[in-house]
Design an enzyme around this catalytic site. Structure first.
Site, PDB file in Angstrom:
ATOM      1  N   SER A   1       0.852  -1.192   0.000  1.00  0.00           N
ATOM      2  CA  SER A   1       0.000   0.000   0.000  1.00  0.00           C
ATOM      3  C   SER A   1       0.890   1.246   0.000  1.00  0.00           C
ATOM      4  O   SER A   1       2.103   1.166   0.236  1.00  0.00           O
ATOM      5  CB  SER A   1      -0.908   0.008   1.229  1.00  0.00           C
ATOM      6  OG  SER A   1      -0.132   0.270   2.393  1.00  0.00           O
TER       7      SER A   1
ATOM      8  N   ASP B   1      -1.341  -1.568  -3.843  1.00  0.00           N
ATOM      9  CA  ASP B   1      -2.712  -1.624  -3.300  1.00  0.00           C
ATOM     10  C   ASP B   1      -3.234  -0.195  -3.095  1.00  0.00           C
ATOM     11  O   ASP B   1      -2.541   0.639  -2.503  1.00  0.00           O
ATOM     12  CB  ASP B   1      -2.644  -2.379  -1.958  1.00  0.00           C
ATOM     13  CG  ASP B   1      -3.998  -2.704  -1.395  1.00  0.00           C
ATOM     14  OD1 ASP B   1      -4.964  -2.857  -2.174  1.00  0.00           O
ATOM     15  OD2 ASP B   1      -4.102  -2.838  -0.147  1.00  0.00           O
TER      16      ASP B   1
ATOM     17  N   SER C   1     -10.735 -10.042   4.991  1.00  0.00           N
ATOM     18  CA  SER C   1     -10.274 -10.705   6.225  1.00  0.00           C
ATOM     19  C   SER C   1     -11.451 -11.349   6.949  1.00  0.00           C
ATOM     20  O   SER C   1     -12.574 -10.828   6.928  1.00  0.00           O
ATOM     21  CB  SER C   1      -9.606  -9.685   7.154  1.00  0.00           C
ATOM     22  OG  SER C   1      -8.269  -9.472   6.741  1.00  0.00           O
TER      23      SER C   1
ATOM     24  N   ASN D   1      -8.261  -9.978  -1.136  1.00  0.00           N
ATOM     25  CA  ASN D   1      -7.332  -9.129  -0.372  1.00  0.00           C
ATOM     26  C   ASN D   1      -7.453  -9.358   1.130  1.00  0.00           C
ATOM     27  O   ASN D   1      -8.544  -9.204   1.700  1.00  0.00           O
ATOM     28  CB  ASN D   1      -7.628  -7.654  -0.640  1.00  0.00           C
ATOM     29  CG  ASN D   1      -7.209  -7.219  -2.028  1.00  0.00           C
ATOM     30  OD1 ASN D   1      -6.898  -8.040  -2.879  1.00  0.00           O
ATOM     31  ND2 ASN D   1      -7.195  -5.926  -2.250  1.00  0.00           N
TER      32      ASN D   1
ATOM     33  N   ASP E   1      -5.489  -8.314   4.726  1.00  0.00           N
ATOM     34  CA  ASP E   1      -4.480  -7.551   5.450  1.00  0.00           C
ATOM     35  C   ASP E   1      -4.752  -7.582   6.960  1.00  0.00           C
ATOM     36  O   ASP E   1      -3.903  -7.981   7.765  1.00  0.00           O
ATOM     37  CB  ASP E   1      -4.463  -6.097   4.944  1.00  0.00           C
ATOM     38  CG  ASP E   1      -3.384  -5.256   5.602  1.00  0.00           C
ATOM     39  OD1 ASP E   1      -2.543  -5.811   6.337  1.00  0.00           O
ATOM     40  OD2 ASP E   1      -3.360  -4.032   5.393  1.00  0.00           O
TER      41      ASP E   1
HETATM   42  P1  13P Z   1      -9.018  -6.383   5.114  1.00  0.00           P
HETATM   43  O1  13P Z   1      -9.030  -5.129   5.923  1.00  0.00           O
HETATM   44  O2  13P Z   1     -10.332  -7.117   5.228  1.00  0.00           O
HETATM   45  O3  13P Z   1      -7.887  -7.269   5.416  1.00  0.00           O
HETATM   46  O4  13P Z   1      -8.916  -5.957   3.572  1.00  0.00           O
HETATM   47  C1  13P Z   1      -7.650  -5.652   3.025  1.00  0.00           C
HETATM   48  C2  13P Z   1      -7.762  -5.027   1.682  1.00  0.00           C
HETATM   49  O5  13P Z   1      -8.790  -4.970   1.054  1.00  0.00           O
HETATM   50  C3  13P Z   1      -6.516  -4.470   1.123  1.00  0.00           C
HETATM   51  O6  13P Z   1      -6.732  -3.809  -0.082  1.00  0.00           O
HETATM   52  O1  G3H Z   2      -7.102  -1.555   2.252  1.00  0.00           O
HETATM   53  C1  G3H Z   2      -6.121  -1.171   2.854  1.00  0.00           C
HETATM   54  C2  G3H Z   2      -5.078  -2.135   3.269  1.00  0.00           C
HETATM   55  O2  G3H Z   2      -5.503  -2.893   4.361  1.00  0.00           O
HETATM   56  C3  G3H Z   2      -3.776  -1.437   3.486  1.00  0.00           C
HETATM   57  O3  G3H Z   2      -3.790  -0.745   4.693  1.00  0.00           O
HETATM   58  O4  G3H Z   2      -3.181   1.519   3.903  1.00  0.00           O
HETATM   59  O5  G3H Z   2      -3.005   0.914   6.314  1.00  0.00           O
HETATM   60  O6  G3H Z   2      -1.386  -0.042   4.656  1.00  0.00           O
HETATM   61  P1  G3H Z   2      -2.766   0.498   4.899  1.00  0.00           P
HETATM   62 ZN    ZN Z   3      -8.663  -2.820  -0.149  1.00  0.00          ZN
END
Ligand code: 13P
Ligand code: G3H
Ligand code: ZN
Length: 319
Positions: free
Chosen positions: A48, A81, A213, A253, A255
């Site tokens: 990201s 991302d 997630s 996805n 995270d």
């Molecule tokens: P989560 O917050 O559900 O892990 O989604 C991550 C995501 O969509 C990253 O682009």
């Molecule tokens: O959708 C976002 C991802 O979970 C990335 O999170 O922007 O905090 O790195 P971040």
């Molecule tokens: Zn996302």
């Protein structure tokens, strides 16, 4: 080996989904590669804008290049991302990324189309694929918070028009999921029927599911038992990953779940070992636990065991 996202999608389409996992540091990278090798899965590494700025983007790139030499059999794509236009151009020019996401979902429809089309033009000149987003997910990403009332599912007719007019290579669709650990706060749920409608309009076209997630309740309970205060957290039912994959979702996805594993390991470690302070002690546990987590997700995504077949496909498409 770093491979084109497009080629991984061709292999996965309709059969399984690739896990797209965000990383920010060395320990996550180690757990990620181990977990994917243990489960023999192709995968996508997501970076990201926040991850690029956490230390220095070159640090993450160097970690990934080094992991590629440690695990020469790994098969993966590197993806930006939730990029803005400027970051997309930077990543395209760097030559390191297999694909970028231009996230114009917050823009008016015509502006999202124009922005996405500009990024597609620049990306395709360099052989980079583009993921675009249409519809509005709830939850938190980077500094943006979207209330559930403002979230909007992707319109299937718009999706077809959007893809035709932008030339994007995959589409992130809002289908009821949201970012973060607090999904489905109201009457929301994942809308597989909406994915089916989108697939009907865009047969064979790779779809992407963000906010995937599962927020395992045992992780949340363990975090809270070790001093955390994560209340009313909930996630996607992971048994829905494969049905979604069969409807054209090629990329899922994840995270937040990795962050929960990190939090649980570190909270429990320091609760149980109050006199210890060597970062490597919980770090080792985290790498191993994260590897197990990744392997377990790949089983649910159907990507586990696909490595050899995906490699054959990559080799054949390179001829
Ligand atoms: P989560 O917050 O559900 O892990 O989604 C991550 C995501 O969509 C990253 O682009
Ligand atoms: O959708 C976002 C991802 O979970 C990335 O999170 O922007 O905090 O790195 P971040
Ligand atoms: Zn996302």
């Amino acid at each position: 080996m770093i491979v084109p996202t497009r080629v991984l999608f061709e292999h996965a389409y309709g059969k399984y989904a690739l896990g797209a996992y965000n990383i920010n540091n060395l320990e996550q990278a180690m757990g990620l590669f181990r977990g994917n090798m243990d489960s023999q899965a192709p995968f996508i590494i997501q970076i990201s804008k926040g991850a690029r700025g956490y230390t220095d983007k070159r640090m993450l790139e160097a970690i990934i290049r080094t992991a590629d030499t440690i695990w020469p059999d790994a098969l993966f794509a590197v993806h930006l991302d939730h990029g803005d236009e400027e970051t997309c151009y930077e990543c395209i020019e760097s030559g390191f990324y297999s694909s970028v996401m231009i996230d114009g979902s917050h823009l008016p429809y015509e502006e999202n189309i124009a922005t996405t089309a500009r990024v597609v033009e620049a990306a395709h000149k360099r052989g980079v694929s583009v993921e675009a987003e249409l519809g509005i997910l709830g939850g938190v990403e980077e500094h943006i918070k979207v209330d559930e009332k403002d979230a909007r599912l992707t319109d299937p007719d718009e999706a077809k028009d959007f893809v035709e007019r932008t030339g994007c290579d995959s589409l992130a669709c809002a289908i009821g999921t949201s970012h973060g650990a607090y999904k489905f706060s109201g009457s929301q749920g994942i809308h597989l029927e909406r994915i089916a409608e989108i697939q009907k309009r865009l047969p064979g076209f790779p779809l992407v599911m963000h906010g995937s997630s599962s927020v395992p309740q045992d992780e949340v309970e363990r975090i809270n038992a070790a001093g955390g205060a994560i209340k009313n957290a909930s996630g996607v039912d992971p048994s829905k990953y494969l049905p979604a994959a069969r409807l054209g979702v090629c990329k899922v996805n994840i995270d937040t779940d990795g962050r929960l594993v990190w939090c649980r390991v570190h909270r429990e470690f320091f609760r149980d070992n109050p006199a210890k302070f060597d970062l490597r002690d919980p770090g080792k546990i985290f790498m191993s636990e994260y590897a197990k987590f990744i392997a377990s997700r790949n089983e649910l995504l159907g990507s586990a065991g696909q490595l050899a077949a995906a490699r054959e496909h990559v080799m054949a498409s390179a001829k």
